[in-house]
Design a protein around this motif. Sequence first.
Motif, mmCIF file in Angstrom:
data_model
loop_
_atom_site.group_PDB
_atom_site.id
_atom_site.type_symbol
_atom_site.label_atom_id
_atom_site.label_comp_id
_atom_site.label_asym_id
_atom_site.label_seq_id
_atom_site.Cartn_x
_atom_site.Cartn_y
_atom_site.Cartn_z
ATOM 1 N N PHE A 46 45.635 33.867 38.884
ATOM 2 C CA PHE A 46 44.920 33.579 37.641
ATOM 3 C C PHE A 46 45.925 33.439 36.497
ATOM 4 O O PHE A 46 46.875 34.229 36.387
ATOM 5 N N LYS A 47 45.687 32.461 35.630
ATOM 6 C CA LYS A 47 46.465 32.305 34.409
ATOM 7 C C LYS A 47 45.505 32.066 33.259
ATOM 8 O O LYS A 47 44.538 31.310 33.386
ATOM 9 N N ARG A 48 45.773 32.716 32.134
ATOM 10 C CA ARG A 48 44.871 32.599 30.987
ATOM 11 C C ARG A 48 44.741 31.156 30.520
ATOM 12 O O ARG A 48 43.656 30.698 30.148
ATOM 13 N N SER A 49 45.905 30.440 30.514
ATOM 14 C CA SER A 49 45.899 29.051 30.051
ATOM 15 C C SER A 49 47.171 28.377 30.536
ATOM 16 O O SER A 49 48.050 29.009 31.133
ATOM 17 N N THR A 50 47.284 27.102 30.241
ATOM 18 C CA THR A 50 48.502 26.379 30.594
ATOM 19 C C THR A 50 49.684 26.798 29.727
ATOM 20 O O THR A 50 50.793 26.299 29.919
ATOM 21 N N GLY A 51 49.467 27.718 28.805
ATOM 22 C CA GLY A 51 50.579 28.315 28.074
ATOM 23 C C GLY A 51 51.480 29.131 28.987
ATOM 24 O O GLY A 51 52.614 29.454 28.618
ATOM 25 N N GLU A 52 50.976 29.478 30.174
ATOM 26 C CA GLU A 52 51.773 30.211 31.166
ATOM 27 C C GLU A 52 52.230 29.258 32.274
ATOM 28 O O GLU A 52 52.248 29.592 33.452
ATOM 29 N N MET A 57 53.922 27.524 37.791
ATOM 30 C CA MET A 57 54.675 26.648 38.683
ATOM 31 C C MET A 57 55.528 27.451 39.665
ATOM 32 O O MET A 57 55.714 27.046 40.821
ATOM 33 N N GLN A 58 56.045 28.574 39.229
ATOM 34 C CA GLN A 58 56.791 29.435 40.149
ATOM 35 C C GLN A 58 55.881 29.931 41.272
ATOM 36 O O GLN A 58 56.282 29.985 42.443
ATOM 37 N N VAL A 86 40.748 21.245 27.686
ATOM 38 C CA VAL A 86 41.549 20.399 28.570
ATOM 39 C C VAL A 86 41.490 18.963 28.068
ATOM 40 O O VAL A 86 40.406 18.392 27.909
ATOM 41 N N THR A 87 42.650 18.400 27.809
ATOM 42 C CA THR A 87 42.756 17.018 27.352
ATOM 43 C C THR A 87 43.664 16.243 28.311
ATOM 44 O O THR A 87 44.243 16.799 29.246
ATOM 45 N N ASP A 88 43.816 14.958 28.025
ATOM 46 C CA ASP A 88 44.751 14.165 28.829
ATOM 47 C C ASP A 88 46.166 14.728 28.707
ATOM 48 O O ASP A 88 46.952 14.684 29.660
ATOM 49 N N GLN A 89 46.499 15.260 27.511
ATOM 50 C CA GLN A 89 47.832 15.843 27.324
ATOM 51 C C GLN A 89 48.017 17.067 28.213
ATOM 52 O O GLN A 89 49.117 17.304 28.726
ATOM 53 N N THR A 90 46.955 17.821 28.438
ATOM 54 C CA THR A 90 47.034 18.983 29.317
ATOM 55 C C THR A 90 47.456 18.552 30.720
ATOM 56 O O THR A 90 48.328 19.161 31.346
ATOM 57 N N LEU A 91 46.839 17.489 31.198
ATOM 58 C CA LEU A 91 47.171 16.995 32.534
ATOM 59 C C LEU A 91 48.592 16.432 32.596
ATOM 60 O O LEU A 91 49.302 16.602 33.587
ATOM 61 N N ARG A 92 49.009 15.780 31.493
ATOM 62 C CA ARG A 92 50.382 15.272 31.464
ATOM 63 C C ARG A 92 51.384 16.423 31.463
ATOM 64 O O ARG A 92 52.446 16.335 32.094
ATOM 65 N N ASP A 93 51.053 17.515 30.780
ATOM 66 C CA ASP A 93 51.947 18.685 30.757
ATOM 67 C C ASP A 93 52.116 19.267 32.161
ATOM 68 O O ASP A 93 53.212 19.663 32.559
ATOM 69 N N ILE A 94 51.010 19.309 32.900
ATOM 70 C CA ILE A 94 51.084 19.830 34.275
ATOM 71 C C ILE A 94 51.952 18.919 35.139
ATOM 72 O O ILE A 94 52.812 19.373 35.905
ATOM 73 N N ALA A 95 51.729 17.608 34.999
ATOM 74 C CA ALA A 95 52.516 16.648 35.785
ATOM 75 C C ALA A 95 53.999 16.740 35.441
ATOM 76 O O ALA A 95 54.867 16.692 36.317
#
Length: 487
Positions: A46-52, A57-58, A86-95
């Motif tokens: 679990f992660k609170r948000s993509t801020g982690e 990724m680890q 969640v926005t398109d930028q969120t998905l780009r950050d993950i990629a």
Amino acid sequence: MINPLRVSESSPPYQGRKSVTAAGIPGNTKELAALVKGGEGPTLEFKRSTGEMKEAMQTLCAFLNGSGGIVLFGVRPVGTTDGQEVTDQTLRDIAQAADRFEPPAHLSIHRVRIKAGREVVAVAAGMGVRPFIYGGRAYERVGSTTRRMPQAKYERALFDHAHGKRRWENEPAEGIDLRDIDRDEVFRTVEAAKSAGRLIGPVGTRLADVLDRLKLRRNGKILQAAVVLFGRNFLPDYPQCEIRMARFRGTDKTEFLDQRHVRGSTFKLLEEAQLFCQRHFPLPGRIVPGKLRREDTPLIPPDAMREILVNALIHRDYSITGGAISLAIFDDRVEVWSAGTYPTGITPEMLTRRHLSILRNPIVADIFHRAGFIEQWGHGTNRVIEMCRKVGIAPPLFQEVGPFVVVKFRVRLGATPQVRAVLMAARQAAGAGALQRAAGLRDRVHFLRSYLQPLLECGWLERTLPDKPRSRMQRYRTTEAGVAMLE
């Protein structure tokens, strides 16, 4: 390069949708709640948000190195499902974050909307087929904790992967039959292996049987490793079986003093490279106190140079057809280049200490080992370093430059054997023809341009008639600086 990410969105109505994958990826709020209820574990984080993102990724790296797993963004460690915007930028950050996996990883992204403006993002990783690293480090999952993978375990995983079933060297060589294999070279290698005690028992006299015994044939088909090792007449479909050798004047590639391109089997290439080094490496010497004699010491220990050349031949990536091995000799260094990078996770720094040997071409390496060219796996570079230290030269630099591995000896070559011969002959003034004969060179123009003129310019030779450079009575003699170079 952006990693391949599959993105799917779940949107109301959620109930009744059946989209849970075999990996347990949630497709609706009910499935998400059931997944979260089980809590974090070996395959769930679990992660609170993509801020982690970094920590997530680890963990995905650990999942790739294990049995696969899912990271849920928008869920607190205690299991509270808050979601996030969640926005398109969120998905780009993950990629973008996923670009740091080596080798490139295949991840799937699934979005589950829990309320207006809030979603949980599930990122799933399947079980990897070889060890992965993230940001240059390998990770593993232990219970519900992600941790650095121990180096020994990672190296073992690399070793196991390197010995996988499908590699360039163990693929059938299309269009190749026994007539394309150098029988004499095969049996010379067999005799060497017997003498070294690395081939026990009878091997027979039929070439096909010997290739089977050496694992260079499978189901009656000759493998590509056999072509690399023992091919003859050298085959046009194997341009990678080549070594390019050059002696440059100075410290760049502006001017050649000598160059050769040789195509052939690995043992022939090794022999040619060693001969080229013998021609161009001077033998610096010194007078040994109390012995009243000169003691010559090789510029680079021959066994150290051979070890590096052997490494280049057995570890290069033969699937890169345009990449010949290169041996470049400059006034201040010697470089060996081979196609292909180090195996994932192996760094140049690791080669300076004890390390596991990760073989790209284990069949080729095995034949070299049997023939006595390799003594112990994983210690070649360590032996090279020790040999260099014993003769008082700096250990080589191990580098990775683009798609090439480079080994660089930092030495000053000084006078080549031909230059030394010229300087020795000129200690008693001599004409250009006599100096050319002393150097053993046939091409007069080449001698004048590449030897006589450079020696005059650097002050190691001088004219006996400096005011009449074109006189037929002109002779050349060694200067004090030239004598110092000989000594």
